[in-house]
Design a protein around this motif. Structure first.
Motif, mmCIF file in Angstrom:
data_model
loop_
_atom_site.group_PDB
_atom_site.id
_atom_site.type_symbol
_atom_site.label_atom_id
_atom_site.label_comp_id
_atom_site.label_asym_id
_atom_site.label_seq_id
_atom_site.Cartn_x
_atom_site.Cartn_y
_atom_site.Cartn_z
ATOM 1 N N LYS A 2 0.831 -1.129 -0.063
ATOM 2 C CA LYS A 2 -0.154 -0.173 0.316
ATOM 3 C C LYS A 2 1.048 1.518 0.234
ATOM 4 O O LYS A 2 2.080 1.360 0.641
ATOM 5 C CB LYS A 2 -0.393 -0.296 1.696
ATOM 6 N N LYS A 3 0.380 2.675 -1.432
ATOM 7 C CA LYS A 3 0.987 3.254 -0.631
ATOM 8 C C LYS A 3 0.748 4.468 0.613
ATOM 9 O O LYS A 3 -0.507 4.122 1.180
ATOM 10 C CB LYS A 3 1.028 4.408 -2.167
ATOM 11 N N PHE A 22 -7.678 9.573 0.777
ATOM 12 C CA PHE A 22 -7.188 8.881 0.963
ATOM 13 C C PHE A 22 -7.047 6.766 1.474
ATOM 14 O O PHE A 22 -7.202 6.046 0.940
ATOM 15 C CB PHE A 22 -5.492 8.997 1.246
ATOM 16 N N VAL A 23 -7.626 7.347 2.687
ATOM 17 C CA VAL A 23 -8.078 5.994 3.431
ATOM 18 C C VAL A 23 -8.997 5.471 2.405
ATOM 19 O O VAL A 23 -9.008 4.293 2.474
ATOM 20 C CB VAL A 23 -8.359 6.052 5.139
ATOM 21 N N ASP A 76 4.974 8.092 0.000
ATOM 22 C CA ASP A 76 4.957 8.666 -1.179
ATOM 23 C C ASP A 76 4.811 9.610 -1.562
ATOM 24 O O ASP A 76 5.530 10.325 -2.644
ATOM 25 C CB ASP A 76 4.066 6.987 -1.859
ATOM 26 N N VAL A 77 4.023 10.004 -1.120
ATOM 27 C CA VAL A 77 3.247 11.402 -1.609
ATOM 28 C C VAL A 77 3.314 12.841 -0.488
ATOM 29 O O VAL A 77 2.993 11.369 0.714
ATOM 30 C CB VAL A 77 1.705 11.128 -2.297
ATOM 31 N N THR A 236 -1.708 9.999 -8.545
ATOM 32 C CA THR A 236 -2.186 8.992 -8.719
ATOM 33 C C THR A 236 -1.412 9.468 -10.290
ATOM 34 O O THR A 236 -1.759 7.935 -11.103
ATOM 35 C CB THR A 236 -3.541 8.270 -8.672
ATOM 36 N N ASP A 237 -2.640 10.246 -10.880
ATOM 37 C CA ASP A 237 -2.278 10.500 -13.004
ATOM 38 C C ASP A 237 -0.813 10.229 -13.584
ATOM 39 O O ASP A 237 -0.706 10.094 -14.063
ATOM 40 C CB ASP A 237 -3.124 11.805 -12.808
ATOM 41 N N ASN A 238 0.459 9.567 -12.246
ATOM 42 C CA ASN A 238 1.700 10.016 -12.743
ATOM 43 C C ASN A 238 2.098 10.672 -14.453
ATOM 44 O O ASN A 238 2.565 9.983 -15.184
ATOM 45 C CB ASN A 238 1.524 7.766 -13.474
#
Length: 283
Positions: A2-3, A22-23, A76-77, A236-238
């Motif tokens: 998980k991130k 996010f959760v 991660d963020v 998340t869109d990378n």
């Protein structure tokens, strides 16, 4: 695996809504705030780590990041959401009040990023999302101090993205309107007590206060949902997209700033912000 996202300023507003979002989408969340007694519903989830973090206290920044990495294994963020607005005419604000605005909105975000970068560099990945404002693109009346702090945040973010791109680290900016949909305006009112009263500005203040009252009534009713969705999309869109402008209330004036000539933009904003001469004379 998980991130994990670390979000500052999650006691209310966009920060709290983003943490829950996010959760609900399967992330681990490090939800940070100055007063953890205000965590509310966030503390009920096993995927949420509640930590005290004051962006003006580097000790809390460093300890929260270390604890978060130890607890979840990786971050991660990072979402720099903590901030507030000091609204009033420039002359009425003391140097200390102005410095405080920059300490939170600019230097606080910088200190959080400085602290997370060794972790992101080691992983050759990571995303930094800085919450700006429509006032980070244009200067609003009575908001010269707040706007200048958000202009600084945007300029720093844009320059930083080039430095970090070669390391696989992304930088994103969210430019919301919709302040009336959160508790942001409550803190604005509280901060106004720190300003000096100067009678010469009274006609301007009355006109501008009425104008803002009308604008607040036209705030995007879905602002919180749209801003949270933009934050999640940015995470998340990378893509290499830098700016996200999610709310309808601020888009027209931002479009005017970015797509018209200086003269056209000045005419447009004068029609919105400036007090008519006959109105001023009547006062």
């Amino acid at each position: 695996m998980k991130k994990t996202v670390l979000i500052t300023g999650t006691s209310s507003g966009f920060g709290a809504a983003a943490a829950n979002f996010f959760v609900n989408h399967g992330w681990n969340v490090i939800a940070t705030m100055r007063d953890i007694s205000k965590a509310g519903d966030l503390q009920n989830s096993k995927d949420v780590l509640i930590e005290k973090l004051d962006v003006q206290d580097n000790t809390t920044i460093d300890s929260t990041i270390a604890t978060g990495i130890e607890h979840f294994g990786k971050i991660d963020v990072v979402v720099n959401n903590a901030g507030y607005g000091l609204f009033g005419v420039f002359e009425s604000a003391s140097r200390d009040a102005i410095q405080q605005q920059f300490e939170v909105n600019v230097f606080g975000a910088m200190d959080v990023v400085r602290a997370i970068l060794p972790h992101f560099r080691a992983n050759r990945s990571g995303t930094i999302i800085n919450i700006s404002s429509g006032a980070g693109v244009i200067g609003f009346p009575m908001a010269s101090i707040y706007s200048s702090s958000k202009f600084a945040l945007e300029g720093w973010s844009e320059g930083l993205r080039y430095e970090l791109a070669s390391l696989g680290i992304k930088v994103k900016i969210i430019e919301p309107g919709g302040a009336g949909a959160t508790k942001f305006m409550q803190r604005v009112g509280g901060e106004a007590g720190r300003l000096q009263y100067i009678e010469d500005y009274l006609p301007f203040l009355e006109h501008t206060g009425a104008m803002y009252g009308g604008m607040q009534g036209n705030s995007d009713p879905d602002a919180v949902d749209k801003v949270v969705d933009a934050i999640y999309t940015a995470a998340t869109d990378n893509t290499d997209q830098l700016r996200y402008t999610p709310t309808n209330d601020i888009k027209p004036i931002l479009d005017a700033r970015r797509s018209t000539s200086e003269a056209e933009y000045h005419t447009f904003t004068r029609s919105i912000f400036e007090q008519k001469k006959e109105e001023s004379s009547a006062n």
